[in-house]
Design an enzyme around this catalytic site. Structure first.
Site, mmCIF file in Angstrom:
data_model
loop_
_atom_site.group_PDB
_atom_site.id
_atom_site.type_symbol
_atom_site.label_atom_id
_atom_site.label_comp_id
_atom_site.label_asym_id
_atom_site.label_seq_id
_atom_site.Cartn_x
_atom_site.Cartn_y
_atom_site.Cartn_z
ATOM 1 N N THR A 15 0.379 -1.007 -0.603
ATOM 2 C CA THR A 15 0.098 -0.128 -0.038
ATOM 3 C C THR A 15 0.947 1.034 0.459
ATOM 4 O O THR A 15 0.280 1.931 -0.109
ATOM 5 C CB THR A 15 -1.113 0.329 1.506
ATOM 6 O OG1 THR A 15 -0.315 -0.167 2.184
ATOM 7 C CG2 THR A 15 -1.890 -1.032 1.209
ATOM 8 N N ARG A 103 21.758 -4.532 2.944
ATOM 9 C CA ARG A 103 23.132 -4.393 1.958
ATOM 10 C C ARG A 103 24.287 -4.372 1.935
ATOM 11 O O ARG A 103 25.104 -4.881 0.844
ATOM 12 C CB ARG A 103 22.828 -2.425 1.520
ATOM 13 C CG ARG A 103 20.708 -1.965 0.784
ATOM 14 C CD ARG A 103 20.819 -0.911 0.134
ATOM 15 N NE ARG A 103 19.559 -0.546 0.045
ATOM 16 C CZ ARG A 103 18.988 0.571 -0.011
ATOM 17 N NH1 ARG A 103 19.780 1.492 0.740
ATOM 18 N NH2 ARG A 103 18.126 0.863 0.150
ATOM 19 N N CYS A 132 17.998 4.527 -3.909
ATOM 20 C CA CYS A 132 17.397 5.124 -5.121
ATOM 21 C C CYS A 132 19.092 6.049 -5.220
ATOM 22 O O CYS A 132 18.778 6.244 -7.173
ATOM 23 C CB CYS A 132 16.664 5.754 -5.236
ATOM 24 S SG CYS A 132 16.093 6.531 -3.632
ATOM 25 N N SER A 162 8.701 11.730 -2.674
ATOM 26 C CA SER A 162 8.209 10.631 -3.455
ATOM 27 C C SER A 162 9.163 9.425 -2.602
ATOM 28 O O SER A 162 9.035 8.396 -2.020
ATOM 29 C CB SER A 162 7.995 10.065 -4.585
ATOM 30 O OG SER A 162 9.180 9.748 -5.310
ATOM 31 N N ARG A 238 16.841 17.492 0.281
ATOM 32 C CA ARG A 238 15.573 16.802 -0.464
ATOM 33 C C ARG A 238 15.225 17.841 -0.771
ATOM 34 O O ARG A 238 15.692 19.241 -0.179
ATOM 35 C CB ARG A 238 14.859 16.768 1.298
ATOM 36 C CG ARG A 238 13.752 15.611 1.268
ATOM 37 C CD ARG A 238 13.213 14.867 0.250
ATOM 38 N NE ARG A 238 13.629 13.506 0.753
ATOM 39 C CZ ARG A 238 13.874 12.630 0.726
ATOM 40 N NH1 ARG A 238 13.641 12.162 -0.420
ATOM 41 N NH2 ARG A 238 14.695 11.380 1.507
ATOM 42 N N HIS A 245 14.347 12.345 -9.134
ATOM 43 C CA HIS A 245 15.705 12.714 -8.048
ATOM 44 C C HIS A 245 16.701 12.861 -9.277
ATOM 45 O O HIS A 245 17.050 12.324 -10.475
ATOM 46 C CB HIS A 245 16.683 11.460 -7.506
ATOM 47 C CG HIS A 245 15.912 10.710 -6.494
ATOM 48 N ND1 HIS A 245 14.538 11.550 -5.696
ATOM 49 C CD2 HIS A 245 16.183 9.912 -5.474
ATOM 50 C CE1 HIS A 245 14.609 11.047 -4.097
ATOM 51 N NE2 HIS A 245 14.990 9.802 -3.747
HETATM 52 P P1 NAP Z 1 5.416 4.166 2.915
HETATM 53 O O1 NAP Z 1 4.484 5.177 1.108
HETATM 54 O O2 NAP Z 1 5.699 4.944 3.924
HETATM 55 O O3 NAP Z 1 4.038 2.908 2.482
HETATM 56 C C1 NAP Z 1 5.047 2.242 3.201
HETATM 57 C C2 NAP Z 1 5.054 1.091 3.211
HETATM 58 O O4 NAP Z 1 5.245 -0.485 4.050
HETATM 59 C C3 NAP Z 1 3.184 0.713 3.619
HETATM 60 O O5 NAP Z 1 2.447 -0.223 2.836
HETATM 61 C C4 NAP Z 1 2.759 0.451 4.868
HETATM 62 O O6 NAP Z 1 1.913 -0.075 5.470
HETATM 63 C C5 NAP Z 1 3.760 -0.661 4.859
HETATM 64 N N1 NAP Z 1 3.649 -0.722 6.690
HETATM 65 C C6 NAP Z 1 4.763 -0.351 7.725
HETATM 66 N N2 NAP Z 1 4.588 -0.362 8.804
HETATM 67 C C7 NAP Z 1 4.715 -2.011 8.985
HETATM 68 C C8 NAP Z 1 4.536 -3.278 9.324
HETATM 69 N N3 NAP Z 1 4.313 -3.084 10.905
HETATM 70 N N4 NAP Z 1 3.678 -4.762 8.979
HETATM 71 C C9 NAP Z 1 3.183 -3.977 7.420
HETATM 72 N N5 NAP Z 1 3.779 -3.352 6.868
HETATM 73 C C10 NAP Z 1 3.858 -2.120 6.733
HETATM 74 O O7 NAP Z 1 7.362 3.982 2.023
HETATM 75 P P2 NAP Z 1 7.653 3.641 0.736
HETATM 76 O O8 NAP Z 1 8.197 5.187 0.434
HETATM 77 O O9 NAP Z 1 6.439 3.002 -0.290
HETATM 78 O O10 NAP Z 1 8.456 3.095 1.191
HETATM 79 C C11 NAP Z 1 8.553 1.982 1.671
HETATM 80 C C12 NAP Z 1 10.006 0.806 2.572
HETATM 81 O O11 NAP Z 1 10.890 1.051 0.880
HETATM 82 C C13 NAP Z 1 11.138 1.974 3.098
HETATM 83 O O12 NAP Z 1 10.813 1.839 3.685
HETATM 84 C C14 NAP Z 1 12.886 1.792 2.233
HETATM 85 O O13 NAP Z 1 13.389 0.905 3.185
HETATM 86 C C15 NAP Z 1 12.028 1.607 0.898
HETATM 87 N N6 NAP Z 1 12.235 2.301 -0.370
HETATM 88 C C16 NAP Z 1 13.780 2.121 -1.045
HETATM 89 C C17 NAP Z 1 13.794 2.507 -2.113
HETATM 90 C C18 NAP Z 1 15.188 2.205 -2.940
HETATM 91 O O14 NAP Z 1 16.327 2.979 -2.580
HETATM 92 N N7 NAP Z 1 15.938 1.363 -3.210
HETATM 93 C C19 NAP Z 1 13.062 3.755 -1.688
HETATM 94 C C20 NAP Z 1 12.252 4.146 -1.308
HETATM 95 C C21 NAP Z 1 11.748 3.079 -0.867
HETATM 96 P P3 NAP Z 1 0.350 0.405 5.299
HETATM 97 O O15 NAP Z 1 -0.470 1.198 4.507
HETATM 98 O O16 NAP Z 1 -0.711 0.050 6.010
HETATM 99 O O17 NAP Z 1 1.136 1.457 6.275
HETATM 100 C C1 3JM Z 2 14.602 4.838 1.429
HETATM 101 O O1 3JM Z 2 13.251 1.400 8.230
HETATM 102 C C2 3JM Z 2 13.666 2.960 7.756
HETATM 103 O O2 3JM Z 2 13.336 3.675 8.294
HETATM 104 C C3 3JM Z 2 13.723 2.786 6.079
HETATM 105 C C4 3JM Z 2 14.107 4.348 5.414
HETATM 106 C C5 3JM Z 2 14.454 4.776 4.018
HETATM 107 C C6 3JM Z 2 15.235 3.597 3.342
HETATM 108 C C7 3JM Z 2 16.234 2.304 4.079
HETATM 109 O O3 3JM Z 2 17.234 3.134 5.594
HETATM 110 O O4 3JM Z 2 15.675 1.492 3.660
HETATM 111 C C8 3JM Z 2 13.769 4.890 3.181
HETATM 112 C C9 3JM Z 2 13.419 6.001 2.013
HETATM 113 C C10 3JM Z 2 15.022 3.860 2.278
HETATM 114 C C11 3JM Z 2 16.581 3.219 1.340
HETATM 115 O O5 3JM Z 2 16.434 3.087 0.254
HETATM 116 O O6 3JM Z 2 17.387 3.246 2.102
#
Ligand code: NAP
Ligand code: 3JM
Length: 335
Positions: A15, A103, A132, A162, A238, A245
């Site tokens: 979600t 990682r 990213c 985002s 940011r 980005h």
């Molecule tokens: P987001 O829009 O805040 O979405 C967070 C997602 O995690 C939602 O589906 C949320 O569910 C779920 N979640 C949070 N707490 C949870 C829990 N206790 N149990 C199960 N699901 C849970 O954040 P996002 O931007 O999608 O990013 C999510 C994660 O992806 C980041 O924290 C980071 O680790 C990773 N990320 C990686 C990159 C990259 O560069 N590779 C970039 C961005 C993010 P609900 O909707 O139910 O709250």
């Molecule tokens: C991008 O659990 C967290 O604090 C997630 C924070 C987060 C991350 C991460 O460290 O996994 C937010 C947005 C990233 C990332 O890709 O490193």
């Protein structure tokens, strides 16, 4: 991974900003999905999301969520990955993790398919997707490194909201309206207003004065490029942009590379589009990169301050190549 016609795929954090796009990328690339399992927190209990034309229920993530799952795509934060990825592996799934949790674990491959696809088979159940900002930079720099050996990278990023998730997208929208109406900004996600501002602060500060986001760029770049000698000096910022980005990147190379040579190398590089015609105001822009798969490179010029140096401007959609597309490309190579 055992060859099958179709695979059972779980999307953890379905979600969220990343999870939502992950579902779209699986659809758009026609990934051979048999059963899709959409997982999120109890806040999403009862929610449904559309996948391949069908409404699919979102379930609450728990350690039993992975029975029969072949591939689990995790994007629900690092602590959820640490808690639940081992359970997914235990159930027989291969995890592709979008968080920073694994990682830098020496036994976990950290993969950008254009750069180090050969690391995928070394996995022991988990493959990490890089940050990213790192992904778009290494896609553009690896072909230049192969030709001229990069000794040092100085990079400043201009990162979209985002990348922080759905609450941050809402915060920029709300604060922009507030500012235009002369109202005070309410800060729920960032420590300062993001609308009409720039924050030189992404993730938490480390004792060395860099942020964790900056140190991700240092350590992940070396691991993916397979070269611990590359020096990286990052500043991550940011900016009030919704998607995409941008990065100002300066490299110092061992061998001389002219701007024309770099343009020629990059024009043949996988996953890269060169957009570089200043005379016609053509250069990469985040609003042009949104929704696209490639990493866009422009403003390529020889650095006037050193002997062997180049400067460039690198832009990509942080939620696509920066997260979801890269993860799905890893899954495609895996199967
Ligand atoms: P987001 O829009 O805040 O979405 C967070 C997602 O995690 C939602 O589906 C949320 O569910 C779920 N979640 C949070 N707490 C949870 C829990 N206790 N149990 C199960 N699901 C849970 O954040 P996002 O931007 O999608 O990013 C999510 C994660 O992806 C980041 O924290 C980071 O680790 C990773 N990320 C990686 C990159 C990259 O560069 N590779 C970039 C961005 C993010 P609900 O909707 O139910 O709250
Ligand atoms: C991008 O659990 C967290 O604090 C997630 C924070 C987060 C991350 C991460 O460290 O996994 C937010 C947005 C990233 C990332 O890709 O490193």
């Amino acid at each position: 991974m055992k060859k099958k016609e179709k695979y059972n795929v779980a999307v953890v954090g379905a979600t969220g900003a990343v999870g939502n796009e992950m579902i779209k990328v699986l659809e758009q690339r026609k990934f051979p999905v048999d059963r899709i399992t959409l997982l999120a927190s109890e806040r999403s209990d009862g929610a449904t999301l559309r996948f391949n034309g069908k409404e699919e229920k979102v379930s609450i993530l728990n350690k039993d969520s992975f029975q029969g799952v072949d591939i689990a795509l995790f994007s629900a934060g690092a602590s959820r990955s640490k808690e639940f990825a081992p359970a997914a592996v235990e159930s027989g799934a291969v995890v592709i993790d979008n968080s920073s949790a694994f990682r830098m674990d020496p036994g976990t491959p950290l993969v950008v398919p254009e750069v180090n696809p050969g690391d995928i088979p070394k996995h022991k159940g988990i493959i990490a997707n890089p940050n990213c900002s790192t992904i778009q930079m290494v896609v553009a720099l690896k072909p230049l490194h192969d030709r001229a050996r990069i000794k040092r990278i100085v990079v400043s990023t201009y990162q979209a909201v985002s990348g922080t998730g759905k609450k941050a997208i809402e915060e920029l929208r709300r604060q922009s309206g507030n500012a235009l109406n002369g109202e005070k900004a309410e800060c729920l996600v960032y420590p300062h207003p993001i609308a009409f501002n720039c924050l030189p602060h992404i993730d938490v500060f480390e004792p060395n004065g860099y942020t964790k986001e900056e140190m991700k760029m240092v350590n992940e770049t070396r691991k993916i490029m397979g070269d611990q000698s590359i020096a990286v000096a990052p500043t991550t910022v940011r900016v009030p942009v919704f998607a995409g980005h941008s990065e100002s990147v300066s490299i110092e190379t061992e061998e001389k590379l002219t701007a024309d040579e770099a343009r020629e190398i990059l024009s043949r590089a996988p996953g890269v589009t060169v957009m570089d015609d200043p005379s016609r105001n053509i250069y990469p822009l985040p609003i042009l990169a949104e929704g696209k798969d490639d990493v866009f490179v422009g403003r390529i010029r020889e650095d006037i301050s050193i002997k062997n140096g180049l400067q460039m401007w690198i832009v990509s959609d942080n939620i696509r190549k920066g997260a979801t597309l890269n993860a799905v490309q890893i899954a495609e190579l895996l199967i």
